[in-house]
Design an enzyme around this catalytic site. Structure first.
Site, PDB file in Angstrom:
ATOM      1  N   ARG A 191       7.029  93.634 113.487  1.00  0.00           N
ATOM      2  CA  ARG A 191       8.467  93.914 113.473  1.00  0.00           C
ATOM      3  C   ARG A 191       9.264  92.613 113.596  1.00  0.00           C
ATOM      4  NH1 ARG A 191      10.941  98.910 114.519  1.00  0.00           N
ATOM      5  NH2 ARG A 191       9.506 100.678 114.654  1.00  0.00           N
ATOM      6  N   SER A 283     -12.293 127.212  99.701  1.00  0.00           N
ATOM      7  CA  SER A 283     -12.822 126.957  98.373  1.00  0.00           C
ATOM      8  C   SER A 283     -12.276 128.004  97.418  1.00  0.00           C
ATOM      9  CB  SER A 283     -14.351 127.007  98.394  1.00  0.00           C
ATOM     10  OG  SER A 283     -14.876 127.095  97.080  1.00  0.00           O
ATOM     11  N   LYS A 289     -16.589 128.602 102.750  1.00  0.00           N
ATOM     12  CA  LYS A 289     -16.387 127.169 102.917  1.00  0.00           C
ATOM     13  C   LYS A 289     -15.233 126.858 103.874  1.00  0.00           C
ATOM     14  CE  LYS A 289     -17.959 124.039 101.216  1.00  0.00           C
ATOM     15  NZ  LYS A 289     -17.706 123.467  99.881  1.00  0.00           N
ATOM     16  N   ASN A 291     -13.720 123.185 104.418  1.00  0.00           N
ATOM     17  CA  ASN A 291     -13.823 121.772 104.069  1.00  0.00           C
ATOM     18  C   ASN A 291     -12.946 120.891 104.965  1.00  0.00           C
ATOM     19  OD1 ASN A 291     -15.568 122.214 101.819  1.00  0.00           O
ATOM     20  ND2 ASN A 291     -13.808 122.922 100.636  1.00  0.00           N
ATOM     21  N   ARG A 322      11.558  81.257  92.387  1.00  0.00           N
ATOM     22  CA  ARG A 322      11.602  82.678  92.030  1.00  0.00           C
ATOM     23  C   ARG A 322      10.353  83.027  91.264  1.00  0.00           C
ATOM     24  NH1 ARG A 322      14.833  83.653  94.076  1.00  0.00           N
ATOM     25  NH2 ARG A 322      16.870  84.309  93.342  1.00  0.00           N
TER      26      ARG A 322
END
Length: 468
Positions: A191, A283, A289, A291, A322
């Site tokens: 910061r 699923s 399932k 997951n 630049r």
């Protein structure tokens, strides 16, 4: 793309990989608004020092609202102009001229395109840091809770994906917390360096403002709440590259955490699971399932972010006053890094907050090898009497015999006269108990939790000082 996605400037998959708050911060509207915030603050700062007439400020500031801008036209014009700031200043000037012909003369006075673009990005990063800090604090709190609750929950420690020695779930969570607190420190440190005004004019000298350049720069920094650097940093990109690398480190830690949890969630392991919710982790074809979708998002970020960080580092090699290509490469890259990090962080925050732990399955997996996981414990105890190498050979042979016969290591060792000569049955039972071989795991956890508590107290003190 949905209507909402079109309005906010993101694809259909973006809400899956980034937090909603971060998508808002890096939307097209927000990016343009932050550049306009720079333009309004510039007018106010220059009027204070008599660079532009005071009565030009109100018309300019009034038009510095994204609602007055034509974003599709801006995007099209930027293709020929080479950046967004040039057509943005044109649109802003036209809008001011419609209100006040004299005020329109002083839009973007003495600034360059990169001043508006970079400072707008810095303002976006400040908002992004606030969101990241909040999610880091929430994730740290959840990990501290897990470390505390499972300080003595014994589980299999795994090296090279194989059973190694007993450890504790608390230690695994404390390891994540320890790393996360380092990331919190890094976020606070960047910061101070990253949230810096960019204001140097065409070649970084502010020659267009005569002898009032430094005074205007100081007032502009105060207007925007940014630090005033010693000089403009148009082609010194370490500030934004540091942001990218710190977020890359954070994403790596989140990916490690996601990898471990997803592995623990495998059906064959079953020691932990992401929080359950309707529609989560299902699923399209297999109704059974569940997951690890949160982990998948974090792991996706951990795969994508390193290459993006590499782009930021490569872009640091810029030409003279630049850049030609290096700066431009940052425009989409850094926002992508922040967005991906935010998505990974938000997902792992939620996973940790609702992590489901199966201690019984952990105990069952500890017993899966019929005592073989405790071979080192027995070997070291025997080694004190017969020497380490002799003890290693004895326990290695006993382990092979136990594995081949399907017997428990306790039975094989208990029938060995050499073992019986040095270890009583009670001592052998104690040596083969995984709960007795967690080493300093508890002390390590306590040390991390103590540090966490100190960090909370320090944050509380800093907050109180800021409020007073």
């Amino acid at each position: 793309m949905s209507d909402g996605a079109a309005v906010h400037g993101y694809t259909l998959t973006a809400p899956m990989s980034a937090s909603a708050g971060m998508l808002a911060i890096f939307s097209d509207q927000a990016a343009v608004q932050r550049m306009l915030d720079f333009e309004a603050a510039l007018a106010r700062a220059e009027a204070v020092h008599g660079v532009i007439p005071a009565d030009a400020v109100a018309p300019i500031a009034a038009c510095c609202q994204v609602a007055h801008m034509d974003l599709p036209a801006l995007a099209q014009a930027a293709t020929a102009a080479g950046n967004l700031a040039i057509p943005l200043v044109r649109q802003l000037t036209a809008a001011v001229l419609r209100q006040d012909a004299d005020a329109g003369k002083y839009v973007h006075w003495g600034a360059t395109s990169q001043d508006a673009i970079d400072t707008g990005l810095v303002l976006q990063l400040r908002d992004a840091f606030d969101l990241i800090d909040a999610d880091l604090a929430a994730l740290a709190g959840a990990l501290a809770g897990l470390a505390r609750a499972h300080r003595d929950t014994t589980m299999v420690g795994r090296t090279w994906m194989q059973h190694a020695l007993p450890t504790s779930l608390g230690l695994k969570m404390a390891g994540c917390l320890d790393a996360l607190m380092r990331h919190q420190q890094r976020m606070q440190e960047i910061r101070h360096r990253a949230l810096a005004l960019q204001f140097g004019g065409a070649a970084g000298t502010l020659a267009s403002l005569g002898d009032k350049g430094l005074a205007v720069a100081a007032s502009l920094a105060r207007e925007l709440g940014l630090s005033l650097p010693e000089l403009p940093w148009h082609t010194q990109r370490d500030r934004v590259a540091e942001v990218a690398t710190v977020l890359g480190l954070l994403t790596g830690t989140l990916g490690k955490m996601a990898r471990d949890i997803s592995l623990l969630m495998q059906t064959d392991v079953g020691e932990a699971a992401e929080p359950a919710a309707p529609g989560r982790g299902g699923s399209s074809t297999m109704p059974h399932k569940r997951n690890p979708v949160g982990c998948a998002i974090a792991l996706t970020a951990a795969v994508r972010v390193p290459a993006l960080v590499s782009t930021m580092l490569s872009g640091m090699v810029q030409e003279h006053e630049r850049a030609l290509g290096g700066w431009q490469a940052e425009w989409d890259t850094l926002p992508d890094i922040v967005l991906l990090t935010s998505g990974a962080l938000r997902q792992m925050r939620d996973v940790a907050a609702g992590l489901q732990v199966d201690a019984k399955r952990m105990a069952a997996n500890l017993a899966l090898t019929h005592g073989l996981i405790m071979g080192e414990s027995v070997m070291l105890a025997l080694g004190a009497a017969i020497g380490r190498m002799a003890a290693h050979k004895l326990v290695e042979q006993a382990s092979a015999q136990a594995a081949a016969s399907g017997r428990h290591l306790r039975d094989v060792l208990g029938s060995d006269a050499e073992v019986f000569r040095h270890l009583s049955p009670e001592a052998l039972d104690k040596l083969l108990d995984p709960a007795n071989y967690r080493g300093e795991a508890g002390a390590f956890i306590d040390r991390v939790l103590a540090r966490y508590q100190r960090s909370l107290q320090e944050q509380s003190v800093e907050t109180n000082e800021w409020l007073t």
